[in-house]
Design a protein around this motif. Structure first.
Motif, PDB file in Angstrom:
ATOM      1  N   GLY A 116      28.680  26.885 101.439  1.00  0.00           N
ATOM      2  CA  GLY A 116      29.077  26.002 102.530  1.00  0.00           C
ATOM      3  C   GLY A 116      29.136  24.529 102.169  1.00  0.00           C
ATOM      4  N   GLY A 117      28.585  24.156 101.017  1.00  0.00           N
ATOM      5  CA  GLY A 117      28.557  22.746 100.625  1.00  0.00           C
ATOM      6  C   GLY A 117      29.674  22.370  99.673  1.00  0.00           C
ATOM      7  N   PHE A 118      30.866  22.947  99.862  1.00  0.00           N
ATOM      8  CA  PHE A 118      31.939  22.692  98.902  1.00  0.00           C
ATOM      9  C   PHE A 118      32.350  21.228  98.868  1.00  0.00           C
ATOM     10  N   THR A 119      32.197  20.494  99.994  1.00  0.00           N
ATOM     11  CA  THR A 119      32.558  19.069  99.962  1.00  0.00           C
ATOM     12  C   THR A 119      31.613  18.290  99.042  1.00  0.00           C
ATOM     13  N   LYS A 120      30.340  18.695  99.020  1.00  0.00           N
ATOM     14  CA  LYS A 120      29.389  18.048  98.097  1.00  0.00           C
ATOM     15  C   LYS A 120      29.793  18.322  96.655  1.00  0.00           C
ATOM     16  N   ALA A 121      30.251  19.551  96.397  1.00  0.00           N
ATOM     17  CA  ALA A 121      30.663  19.906  95.043  1.00  0.00           C
ATOM     18  C   ALA A 121      31.895  19.108  94.618  1.00  0.00           C
ATOM     19  N   TYR A 122      32.860  18.943  95.521  1.00  0.00           N
ATOM     20  CA  TYR A 122      34.050  18.156  95.184  1.00  0.00           C
ATOM     21  C   TYR A 122      33.702  16.673  95.015  1.00  0.00           C
ATOM     22  N   THR A 123      32.752  16.183  95.809  1.00  0.00           N
ATOM     23  CA  THR A 123      32.300  14.803  95.612  1.00  0.00           C
ATOM     24  C   THR A 123      31.713  14.632  94.216  1.00  0.00           C
ATOM     25  N   ASN A 124      30.876  15.578  93.806  1.00  0.00           N
ATOM     26  CA  ASN A 124      30.289  15.500  92.475  1.00  0.00           C
ATOM     27  C   ASN A 124      31.342  15.631  91.382  1.00  0.00           C
ATOM     28  N   LEU A 125      32.324  16.510  91.591  1.00  0.00           N
ATOM     29  CA  LEU A 125      33.402  16.632  90.611  1.00  0.00           C
ATOM     30  C   LEU A 125      34.176  15.317  90.518  1.00  0.00           C
ATOM     31  N   GLY A 126      34.438  14.702  91.660  1.00  0.00           N
ATOM     32  CA  GLY A 126      35.115  13.414  91.656  1.00  0.00           C
ATOM     33  C   GLY A 126      34.331  12.348  90.911  1.00  0.00           C
ATOM     34  N   LEU A 127      33.017  12.316  91.126  1.00  0.00           N
ATOM     35  CA  LEU A 127      32.172  11.350  90.411  1.00  0.00           C
ATOM     36  C   LEU A 127      32.215  11.584  88.907  1.00  0.00           C
ATOM     37  N   SER A 128      32.150  12.856  88.517  1.00  0.00           N
ATOM     38  CA  SER A 128      32.190  13.184  87.087  1.00  0.00           C
ATOM     39  C   SER A 128      33.498  12.721  86.466  1.00  0.00           C
ATOM     40  N   LYS A 129      34.606  13.020  87.110  1.00  0.00           N
ATOM     41  CA  LYS A 129      35.910  12.617  86.580  1.00  0.00           C
ATOM     42  C   LYS A 129      36.061  11.098  86.580  1.00  0.00           C
ATOM     43  N   PHE A 130      35.542  10.439  87.621  1.00  0.00           N
ATOM     44  CA  PHE A 130      35.609   8.978  87.693  1.00  0.00           C
ATOM     45  C   PHE A 130      34.882   8.359  86.507  1.00  0.00           C
ATOM     46  N   HIS A 131      33.680   8.840  86.222  1.00  0.00           N
ATOM     47  CA  HIS A 131      32.899   8.269  85.117  1.00  0.00           C
ATOM     48  C   HIS A 131      33.496   8.615  83.754  1.00  0.00           C
ATOM     49  N   GLN A 132      34.337   9.633  83.715  1.00  0.00           N
ATOM     50  CA  GLN A 132      35.056   9.955  82.478  1.00  0.00           C
ATOM     51  C   GLN A 132      36.400   9.230  82.394  1.00  0.00           C
ATOM     52  N   LYS A 133      36.661   8.351  83.371  1.00  0.00           N
ATOM     53  CA  LYS A 133      37.888   7.564  83.462  1.00  0.00           C
ATOM     54  C   LYS A 133      39.123   8.429  83.662  1.00  0.00           C
ATOM     55  N   GLN A 134      38.909   9.606  84.242  1.00  0.00           N
ATOM     56  CA  GLN A 134      40.019  10.496  84.608  1.00  0.00           C
ATOM     57  C   GLN A 134      40.302  10.254  86.102  1.00  0.00           C
ATOM     58  N   TYR A 135      40.932   9.114  86.380  1.00  0.00           N
ATOM     59  CA  TYR A 135      40.980   8.621  87.756  1.00  0.00           C
ATOM     60  C   TYR A 135      41.865   9.461  88.670  1.00  0.00           C
ATOM     61  N   SER A 136      42.973   9.990  88.155  1.00  0.00           N
ATOM     62  CA  SER A 136      43.827  10.836  88.993  1.00  0.00           C
ATOM     63  C   SER A 136      43.112  12.121  89.374  1.00  0.00           C
ATOM     64  N   ALA A 137      42.422  12.715  88.402  1.00  0.00           N
ATOM     65  CA  ALA A 137      41.654  13.932  88.689  1.00  0.00           C
ATOM     66  C   ALA A 137      40.532  13.632  89.678  1.00  0.00           C
ATOM     67  N   ALA A 138      39.914  12.464  89.543  1.00  0.00           N
ATOM     68  CA  ALA A 138      38.860  12.067  90.486  1.00  0.00           C
ATOM     69  C   ALA A 138      39.424  11.963  91.892  1.00  0.00           C
ATOM     70  N   GLN A 139      40.587  11.335  92.033  1.00  0.00           N
ATOM     71  CA  GLN A 139      41.180  11.176  93.358  1.00  0.00           C
ATOM     72  C   GLN A 139      41.567  12.524  93.968  1.00  0.00           C
ATOM     73  N   ASP A 140      42.019  13.449  93.131  1.00  0.00           N
ATOM     74  CA  ASP A 140      42.335  14.790  93.637  1.00  0.00           C
ATOM     75  C   ASP A 140      41.091  15.436  94.253  1.00  0.00           C
TER      76      ASP A 140
END
Length: 251
Positions: free
Chosen positions: A127-151
């Protein structure tokens, strides 16, 4: 012989009663620990959760909550250990796996975090899939994969449009890509969702976006708002420095 059988049965019943009492006490300490976490009283949360762990060492929810308390105390080494314990006890425990991923992001283990988050997002019962996507976005952001983070952040916003952090990092991703006009628009929207919780990140990056666009008046207004609205904000001193810099340039 019959006496021995009766005695053995009695001992078994006593053992079961004791075990059940320990489980009940552990559940009580778990509830106390979680309540302390909600109150941001992390030291007392850890005390209560360690007691729960002592009483019921094989309960994964206790390990997960203790990991959260350690994470909030910035003891990421201990948090990682607890989340791994919870997952070892229950490999289908997606909340613990998601929390492990967040901890791995904090210590820069992005590839490992992404693997854990893939497993979490493949669990369609979580049920916490939004938390998982937030964490995925943070991971991609810190890897400078900004388009993937925004997705990833858009997945959150499609479900929870007023999410402060998803809105903030969605805007920050534009900023890092030097798309300052889009950044300012997204970050201004984030301010409306974050200010009530005294989170000053979107205010600061909105101010920087306007500065980069050459709109000094809006930039000054945003920096002044940070000083006015966030007396204990993390960007207060930086905002003062930016205001000095802008005003010197106007002289």
């Amino acid at each position: 012989m019959r006496k021995w059988i009766i005695a053995a049965c009695a001992l078994t019943l006593v053992g079961c009663a004791s075990w059940n009492q320990d489980k009940e006490k552990a559940a009580l300490y778990l509830r106390m620990g979680n309540a302390f976490i909600e109150e941001t009283n992390y030291p007392n949360a850890i005390v209560a959760l360690l007691k729960a762990q002592e009483l019921d060492p094989n309960e994964p929810t206790i390990q997960n909550s203790l990991g959260q308390a350690y994470f909030l105390r910035e003891r990421y080494d201990l948090a990682e250990k607890q989340f791994r314990k919870a997952i070892a006890m229950n490999p289908q425990y997606s909340d613990a796996r998601n929390n492990l991923a967040r901890t791995l992001i904090e210590v820069g283990k992005f590839a490992e975090a992404d693997k854990e988050l893939t497993l979490v997002l493949n669990d369609l019962t979580y049920g916490g899939f939004t938390k998982a996507y937030t964490n995925l976005g943070l991971s991609k952001f810190h890897q400078k994969q900004y388009s993937a983070a925004q997705d990833a952040f858009l997945k959150v916003l499609n479900s929870t449009a007023d999410d402060c952090w998803a809105n903030t990092y969605y805007g920050r991703a534009f900023f890092e890509q030097k798309k300052y006009s889009q950044a300012a628009e997204a970050l201004d929207r984030a301010i409306g969702f974050c200010q009530k919780n005294l989170i000053d990140d979107p205010h600061y990056y909105s101010a920087l976006a306007y500065f980069r666009l050459g709109d000094k008046s809006k930039s000054i207004a945003r920096f002044e708002e940070i000083i006015r609205y966030y007396p204990n904000g993390q960007y207060r001193e930086k905002s003062k420095s930016m205001l000095e810099l802008i005003r010197k340039g106007q002289q």
